[in-house]
Design an enzyme around this catalytic site. Structure first.
Site, PDB file in Angstrom:
ATOM      1  N   LYS A   1     -13.477 -64.076 -15.254  1.00 18.34           N
ATOM      2  CA  LYS A   1     -13.563 -62.650 -15.598  1.00 18.34           C
ATOM      3  C   LYS A   1     -14.220 -62.450 -16.967  1.00 18.34           C
ATOM      4  O   LYS A   1     -15.073 -61.595 -17.114  1.00 18.34           O
ATOM      5  CB  LYS A   1     -12.165 -62.001 -15.647  1.00 18.34           C
TER       6      LYS A   1
ATOM      7  N   ARG B   1      -2.740 -55.589 -15.049  1.00 20.04           N
ATOM      8  CA  ARG B   1      -2.162 -56.832 -14.545  1.00 20.04           C
ATOM      9  C   ARG B   1      -0.845 -56.607 -13.818  1.00 20.04           C
ATOM     10  O   ARG B   1      -0.257 -57.565 -13.332  1.00 20.04           O
ATOM     11  CB  ARG B   1      -1.917 -57.770 -15.715  1.00 20.04           C
TER      12      ARG B   1
ATOM     13  N   ARG C   1     -11.743 -75.826 -20.569  1.00 16.80           N
ATOM     14  CA  ARG C   1     -12.326 -74.693 -21.283  1.00 16.80           C
ATOM     15  C   ARG C   1     -12.177 -74.875 -22.796  1.00 16.80           C
ATOM     16  O   ARG C   1     -11.160 -75.354 -23.277  1.00 16.80           O
ATOM     17  CB  ARG C   1     -11.619 -73.415 -20.829  1.00 16.80           C
TER      18      ARG C   1
ATOM     19  N   ARG D   1      -7.425 -73.124 -26.045  1.00 18.18           N
ATOM     20  CA  ARG D   1      -6.397 -72.094 -26.203  1.00 18.18           C
ATOM     21  C   ARG D   1      -5.049 -72.678 -25.783  1.00 18.18           C
ATOM     22  O   ARG D   1      -4.966 -73.415 -24.815  1.00 18.18           O
ATOM     23  CB  ARG D   1      -6.733 -70.888 -25.302  1.00 18.18           C
TER      24      ARG D   1
ATOM     25  N   ARG E   1       0.862 -69.385 -15.532  1.00 15.62           N
ATOM     26  CA  ARG E   1       0.058 -68.157 -15.525  1.00 15.62           C
ATOM     27  C   ARG E   1      -0.337 -67.785 -14.096  1.00 15.62           C
ATOM     28  O   ARG E   1      -0.373 -66.608 -13.736  1.00 15.62           O
ATOM     29  CB  ARG E   1      -1.193 -68.333 -16.392  1.00 15.62           C
TER      30      ARG E   1
HETATM   31  P1  AMP Z   1      -6.417 -63.461 -20.770  1.00 16.27           P
HETATM   32  O1  AMP Z   1      -7.240 -63.779 -21.954  1.00 16.27           O
HETATM   33  O2  AMP Z   1      -6.840 -62.186 -20.090  1.00 16.27           O
HETATM   34  O3  AMP Z   1      -6.290 -64.605 -19.812  1.00 16.27           O
HETATM   35  O4  AMP Z   1      -4.932 -63.162 -21.313  1.00 16.27           O
HETATM   36  C1  AMP Z   1      -4.185 -64.166 -22.002  1.00 16.27           C
HETATM   37  C2  AMP Z   1      -2.706 -63.778 -22.044  1.00 16.27           C
HETATM   38  O5  AMP Z   1      -2.561 -62.513 -22.699  1.00 16.27           O
HETATM   39  C3  AMP Z   1      -2.048 -63.579 -20.692  1.00 16.27           C
HETATM   40  O6  AMP Z   1      -1.593 -64.800 -20.128  1.00 16.27           O
HETATM   41  C4  AMP Z   1      -0.896 -62.657 -21.064  1.00 16.27           C
HETATM   42  O7  AMP Z   1       0.136 -63.356 -21.743  1.00 16.27           O
HETATM   43  C5  AMP Z   1      -1.533 -61.742 -22.082  1.00 16.27           C
HETATM   44  N1  AMP Z   1      -2.171 -60.561 -21.439  1.00 16.27           N
HETATM   45  C6  AMP Z   1      -3.499 -60.251 -21.406  1.00 16.27           C
HETATM   46  N2  AMP Z   1      -3.734 -59.088 -20.787  1.00 16.27           N
HETATM   47  C7  AMP Z   1      -2.508 -58.617 -20.415  1.00 16.27           C
HETATM   48  C8  AMP Z   1      -2.070 -57.455 -19.712  1.00 16.27           C
HETATM   49  N3  AMP Z   1      -2.928 -56.538 -19.257  1.00 16.27           N
HETATM   50  N4  AMP Z   1      -0.728 -57.321 -19.511  1.00 16.27           N
HETATM   51  C9  AMP Z   1       0.156 -58.235 -19.947  1.00 16.27           C
HETATM   52  N5  AMP Z   1      -0.190 -59.360 -20.597  1.00 16.27           N
HETATM   53  C10 AMP Z   1      -1.522 -59.562 -20.842  1.00 16.27           C
END
Ligand code: AMP
Length: 211
Positions: free
Chosen positions: A9, A84, A122, A155, A166
């Site tokens: 994404k 989400r 990654r 990360r 996740r």
């Molecule tokens: P991402 O970079 O989008 O993979 O997000 C990394 C982490 O941030 C996720 O595993 C969640 O812990 C948190 N996170 C990101 N976006 C959201 C969201 N819309 N709602 C809740 N937690 C989020």
């Protein structure tokens, strides 16, 4: 952009941003900014992110609502990693309706086994945010950023055990959003994203956007 963690994404959102000139709005990036700032909220968020769980809906909704107040979203915007949960999806619909925006959902479909392989390879530049994949898009010099030479990082939430957590959170909390999207009659498209160059996948996404 809808899809499991590791479905590409973020990569796709960056390609689309360059192509369409729309801002890339990533709740994950906004949350990481708080973590880096090490403010009180950042410390709380770091613990949740490290565990592979989702932060609260109110926080995610508030971040997006505040971001949508900036004028650069008027022509269009790319949401990455939001909504989400079903509660976030309902909030998003309300926010976008208010602006008279019609969302188009691109669901990136990727095999989960490939996701684990992909995410554990990654790397991210702590300085400029560039993303690398050891398998598909490695840096020119091992472990150093092509743009600024910084040492690349993994990360915390890209470690295998956390990746599996996740994916579980995605199945349990995020997949039900598809039911919401269907019931709300939102334009929805599945995009095969397991294989193929990122540019080719971006092209498929562009094809589903209205003129
Ligand atoms: P991402 O970079 O989008 O993979 O997000 C990394 C982490 O941030 C996720 O595993 C969640 O812990 C948190 N996170 C990101 N976006 C959201 C969201 N819309 N709602 C809740 N937690 C989020």
């Amino acid at each position: 952009m809808f899809g499991p963690p590791g479905s590409g994404k973020g990569t796709q959102a960056k390609l689309l941003k360059n192509h369409l000139g729309w801002p890339h709005i990533s709740t994950g990036d906004m949350l990481r900014e708080h973590v880096q700032a090490q403010d009180e909220l950042g410390i709380e968020i770091a613990a949740v992110m490290k565990s592979g769980q989702l932060v609260g809906d109110d926080l995610a909704n508030r971040l997006v609502e505040t971001r949508l107040e900036r004028p650069d979203v008027e022509a269009g915007l790319i949401l990455d990693g939001y909504p989400r949960t079903v509660q976030q999806a309902a909030w998003m619909s309300k926010l976008l309706d208010r602006k008279d925006f019609r969302p188009v959902v691109a669901h990136l479909k990727v095999d989960y086994n490939k996701i684990v392989a992909r995410l554990s390879g990654r790397r991210v530049c702590p300085q400029c945010g560039a993303l690398y994949s050891l398998a598909f898009n490695p840096p020119r010099v091992s472990e150093l950023c092509d743009n600024d030479g910084s040492r690349l990082m993994i990360r915390d939430d890209d470690r295998e055990e956390i990746i599996r957590r996740r994916l579980e959170a995605y199945d349990r909390q995020t997949l039900p959003v598809l039911g919401y999207i269907r019931d709300a009659g939102i334009s929805y498209h599945e995009v095969e994203a397991t294989d193929g160059a990122p540019a080719r996948i971006a092209q498929r996404i562009c094809e589903i956007l209205p003129e």
